[in-house]
Design a protein around this motif. Structure first.
Motif, PDB file in Angstrom:
ATOM      1  N   LYS A  47       3.761  10.316  -6.568  1.00 53.38           N
ATOM      2  CA  LYS A  47       5.096  10.819  -6.900  1.00 53.38           C
ATOM      3  C   LYS A  47       5.684  10.221  -8.175  1.00 53.38           C
ATOM      4  CE  LYS A  47       6.056  11.562  -1.994  1.00 53.38           C
ATOM      5  NZ  LYS A  47       5.751  12.996  -2.062  1.00 53.38           N
ATOM      6  N   GLY A  48       4.996   9.225  -8.763  1.00 54.43           N
ATOM      7  CA  GLY A  48       5.477   8.647 -10.001  1.00 54.43           C
ATOM      8  C   GLY A  48       6.114   7.271  -9.829  1.00 54.43           C
ATOM      9  N   SER A  49       6.193   6.533 -10.936  1.00 54.91           N
ATOM     10  CA  SER A  49       6.715   5.167 -10.913  1.00 54.91           C
ATOM     11  C   SER A  49       8.159   5.094 -10.449  1.00 54.91           C
ATOM     12  CB  SER A  49       6.604   4.535 -12.307  1.00 54.91           C
ATOM     13  OG  SER A  49       5.264   4.416 -12.699  1.00 54.91           O
ATOM     14  N   ARG A  50       8.977   6.046 -10.890  1.00 54.53           N
ATOM     15  CA  ARG A  50      10.390   6.034 -10.525  1.00 54.53           C
ATOM     16  C   ARG A  50      10.555   6.144  -9.006  1.00 54.53           C
ATOM     17  NH1 ARG A  50      14.899  10.571 -12.272  1.00 54.53           N
ATOM     18  NH2 ARG A  50      16.758   9.417 -11.619  1.00 54.53           N
ATOM     19  N   SER A  51       9.794   7.043  -8.411  1.00 50.94           N
ATOM     20  CA  SER A  51       9.850   7.206  -6.955  1.00 50.94           C
ATOM     21  C   SER A  51       9.372   5.944  -6.260  1.00 50.94           C
ATOM     22  CB  SER A  51       8.994   8.404  -6.522  1.00 50.94           C
ATOM     23  OG  SER A  51       9.509   9.609  -7.047  1.00 50.94           O
ATOM     24  N   GLY A  52       8.318   5.330  -6.806  1.00 51.53           N
ATOM     25  CA  GLY A  52       7.778   4.107  -6.217  1.00 51.53           C
ATOM     26  C   GLY A  52       8.778   2.970  -6.243  1.00 51.53           C
ATOM     27  N   ILE A  53       9.519   2.850  -7.337  1.00 48.21           N
ATOM     28  CA  ILE A  53      10.512   1.784  -7.454  1.00 48.21           C
ATOM     29  C   ILE A  53      11.656   2.006  -6.463  1.00 48.21           C
ATOM     30  CG2 ILE A  53      12.281   0.794  -8.976  1.00 48.21           C
ATOM     31  CD1 ILE A  53      10.316   1.208 -11.296  1.00 48.21           C
ATOM     32  N   ALA A  86       0.800   1.694 -10.977  1.00 46.69           N
ATOM     33  CA  ALA A  86       0.231   2.772 -10.169  1.00 46.69           C
ATOM     34  C   ALA A  86       0.713   4.141 -10.638  1.00 46.69           C
ATOM     35  CB  ALA A  86       0.589   2.559  -8.700  1.00 46.69           C
ATOM     36  N   GLY A  87       1.973   4.206 -11.078  1.00 50.52           N
ATOM     37  CA  GLY A  87       2.510   5.473 -11.571  1.00 50.52           C
ATOM     38  C   GLY A  87       1.756   5.964 -12.790  1.00 50.52           C
ATOM     39  N   ARG A  88       1.414   5.056 -13.684  1.00 44.53           N
ATOM     40  CA  ARG A  88       0.666   5.441 -14.885  1.00 44.53           C
ATOM     41  C   ARG A  88      -0.745   5.898 -14.534  1.00 44.53           C
ATOM     42  NH1 ARG A  88       2.097   1.530 -20.032  1.00 44.53           N
ATOM     43  NH2 ARG A  88       4.369   1.862 -20.012  1.00 44.53           N
ATOM     44  N   VAL A  89      -1.370   5.159 -13.627  1.00 44.73           N
ATOM     45  CA  VAL A  89      -2.722   5.534 -13.194  1.00 44.73           C
ATOM     46  C   VAL A  89      -2.691   6.895 -12.503  1.00 44.73           C
ATOM     47  CG1 VAL A  89      -4.640   4.947 -11.656  1.00 44.73           C
ATOM     48  CG2 VAL A  89      -3.491   3.146 -12.961  1.00 44.73           C
ATOM     49  N   GLY A  90      -1.691   7.088 -11.645  1.00 41.96           N
ATOM     50  CA  GLY A  90      -1.573   8.350 -10.930  1.00 41.96           C
ATOM     51  C   GLY A  90      -1.315   9.520 -11.865  1.00 41.96           C
ATOM     52  N   ALA A  91      -0.459   9.314 -12.880  1.00 41.63           N
ATOM     53  CA  ALA A  91      -0.158  10.376 -13.843  1.00 41.63           C
ATOM     54  C   ALA A  91      -1.401  10.777 -14.620  1.00 41.63           C
ATOM     55  CB  ALA A  91       0.935   9.899 -14.793  1.00 41.63           C
ATOM     56  N   TRP A  92      -2.197   9.788 -14.981  1.00 34.18           N
ATOM     57  CA  TRP A  92      -3.448  10.077 -15.701  1.00 34.18           C
ATOM     58  C   TRP A  92      -4.438  10.807 -14.801  1.00 34.18           C
ATOM     59  CZ3 TRP A  92      -8.396   8.157 -14.569  1.00 34.18           C
ATOM     60  CH2 TRP A  92      -9.384   8.475 -15.498  1.00 34.18           C
ATOM     61  N   PHE A  93      -4.521  10.361 -13.547  1.00 35.56           N
ATOM     62  CA  PHE A  93      -5.485  10.928 -12.610  1.00 35.56           C
ATOM     63  C   PHE A  93      -5.096  12.337 -12.183  1.00 35.56           C
ATOM     64  CE2 PHE A  93      -9.233   9.844 -10.385  1.00 35.56           C
ATOM     65  CZ  PHE A  93      -9.229  10.509  -9.163  1.00 35.56           C
ATOM     66  N   ALA A  94      -3.792  12.612 -12.146  1.00 39.17           N
ATOM     67  CA  ALA A  94      -3.304  13.893 -11.641  1.00 39.17           C
ATOM     68  C   ALA A  94      -3.183  14.963 -12.724  1.00 39.17           C
ATOM     69  CB  ALA A  94      -1.950  13.704 -10.968  1.00 39.17           C
ATOM     70  N   LEU A 129       0.838  -1.202   0.000  1.00 38.57           N
ATOM     71  CA  LEU A 129       0.000   0.000   0.000  1.00 38.57           C
ATOM     72  C   LEU A 129       0.874   1.253   0.000  1.00 38.57           C
ATOM     73  CD1 LEU A 129      -2.852  -0.967   2.505  1.00 38.57           C
ATOM     74  CD2 LEU A 129      -3.039  -0.657   0.028  1.00 38.57           C
ATOM     75  N   PHE A 130       1.993   1.180   0.702  1.00 39.98           N
ATOM     76  CA  PHE A 130       2.931   2.294   0.738  1.00 39.98           C
ATOM     77  C   PHE A 130       3.494   2.544  -0.660  1.00 39.98           C
ATOM     78  CE2 PHE A 130       7.198   4.003   2.266  1.00 39.98           C
ATOM     79  CZ  PHE A 130       6.681   5.234   2.611  1.00 39.98           C
ATOM     80  N   VAL A 131       3.903   1.478  -1.333  1.00 38.29           N
ATOM     81  CA  VAL A 131       4.422   1.594  -2.698  1.00 38.29           C
ATOM     82  C   VAL A 131       3.344   2.133  -3.634  1.00 38.29           C
ATOM     83  CG1 VAL A 131       5.242   0.291  -4.702  1.00 38.29           C
ATOM     84  CG2 VAL A 131       6.154  -0.212  -2.436  1.00 38.29           C
ATOM     85  N   LEU A 132       2.136   1.628  -3.479  1.00 39.41           N
ATOM     86  CA  LEU A 132       1.017   2.028  -4.340  1.00 39.41           C
ATOM     87  C   LEU A 132       0.728   3.522  -4.220  1.00 39.41           C
ATOM     88  CD1 LEU A 132      -1.321   1.025  -6.202  1.00 39.41           C
ATOM     89  CD2 LEU A 132      -2.688   0.746  -4.135  1.00 39.41           C
ATOM     90  N   THR A 133       0.591   3.996  -2.990  1.00 40.65           N
ATOM     91  CA  THR A 133       0.255   5.411  -2.787  1.00 40.65           C
ATOM     92  C   THR A 133       1.386   6.338  -3.221  1.00 40.65           C
ATOM     93  OG1 THR A 133       0.995   5.230  -0.477  1.00 40.65           O
ATOM     94  CG2 THR A 133      -1.354   4.967  -0.892  1.00 40.65           C
ATOM     95  N   GLN A 134       2.623   5.965  -2.901  1.00 40.35           N
ATOM     96  CA  GLN A 134       3.743   6.809  -3.276  1.00 40.35           C
ATOM     97  C   GLN A 134       3.942   6.848  -4.790  1.00 40.35           C
ATOM     98  OE1 GLN A 134       6.148   8.454  -0.410  1.00 40.35           O
ATOM     99  NE2 GLN A 134       3.931   8.472  -0.438  1.00 40.35           N
ATOM    100  N   SER A 135       3.694   5.726  -5.467  1.00 37.81           N
ATOM    101  CA  SER A 135       3.829   5.683  -6.926  1.00 37.81           C
ATOM    102  C   SER A 135       2.759   6.532  -7.600  1.00 37.81           C
ATOM    103  CB  SER A 135       3.722   4.237  -7.424  1.00 37.81           C
ATOM    104  OG  SER A 135       4.757   3.447  -6.895  1.00 37.81           O
ATOM    105  N   MET A 136       1.559   6.499  -7.054  1.00 33.63           N
ATOM    106  CA  MET A 136       0.464   7.264  -7.644  1.00 33.63           C
ATOM    107  C   MET A 136       0.642   8.768  -7.437  1.00 33.63           C
ATOM    108  SD  MET A 136      -2.954   4.966  -6.938  1.00 33.63           S
ATOM    109  CE  MET A 136      -3.947   5.977  -8.046  1.00 33.63           C
TER     110      MET A 136
END
Length: 208
Positions: A35-41, A171-179, A26-33
């Motif tokens: 702050k982006g995929s790179r940050s999540g990784i 999650a990063g892609r979903v977050g980028a689209w949503f944001a 969940l931590f990875v999911l929220t941070q990726s959405m």
């Protein structure tokens, strides 16, 4: 040397456990959405690096302290809960900023990596879980058990990192689209803040 069948069983179990809903994913999911995929990784790498602490604790018998000492367990879990509440506060704070203000001071990759490590090592339940999980796949007849524990810990880290990285990319892609809209970014940060707060409360009231 661990047998191939044992390794296959362990990798399968570890992958399924990494996929199960829990604080780390969940931590990875929220941070990726947010702050982006790179940050999540990078955060995923930090979380998995934190597993070195728990693996070592099991291999050296230190994890037993968290299982038997209420004081040690309580101190570590409250430190972790306080940190999660801090992250919740920062997420809600970001939600109140404009996009321009949020982009002015992004966290460095080093800071994100440290965030992942701290998040992982301040959860004593991980050590207790490893204490119960890893020894099930060891066999004293085939070699040094401590070496087997470290090998299994490394395999678990690898499985978790692969799973978390895939989650980060999605999650990063979903977050980028949503944001793309101002309101979408605020909603993401508020959702992240809420999740962090819930995880903090769950950890604070966790028992062995």
């Amino acid at each position: 040397m661990l047998e191939l069948q044992t390794i296959m069983m362990f990798v399968t179990a570890s992958t399924l456990l990494a996929l199960a809903p829990g604080p780390d994913i969940l931590f990875v999911l929220t941070q990726s959405m947010t702050k982006g995929s790179r940050s999540g990784i990078v955060i995923a790498l930090g979380l998995c690096s934190g597993l070195i602490f728990h693996t070592t604790a099991v291999a050296l018998g230190v994890a037993v302290i968290f299982q038997t000492s209420i004081l040690a367990f309580t101190i570590l879990k409250f430190v972790g809960a306080a940190y999660l509440l801090y992250l919740a506060y920062m997420a809600f704070k970001d939600a109140s900023k404009s996009k321009l203000e949020s982009d002015k001071s992004p966290l460095s990759l080093k800071a994100l990596y440290k965030r992942g490590i701290f998040m992982n090592i301040t959860n004593p339940k991980v050590s207790i879980f490893f204490l119960a999980f890893l020894p099930q796949f060891t066999n004293a007849e085939i070699g040094n058990v401590t070496a087997q524990i470290f090998t299994l810990g490394a395999l678990f880290m690898l499985c978790a990192f692969v799973v978390f990285s895939l989650v980060s990319l999605l999650a990063g892609r979903v977050g980028a689209w949503f944001a793309q809209t101002k309101s979408g970014e605020k909603i993401l940060n508020r959702a992240a803040g809420t999740i962090f707060a819930v995880l903090a409360l769950k950890l604070a009231f966790a028992s062995k």
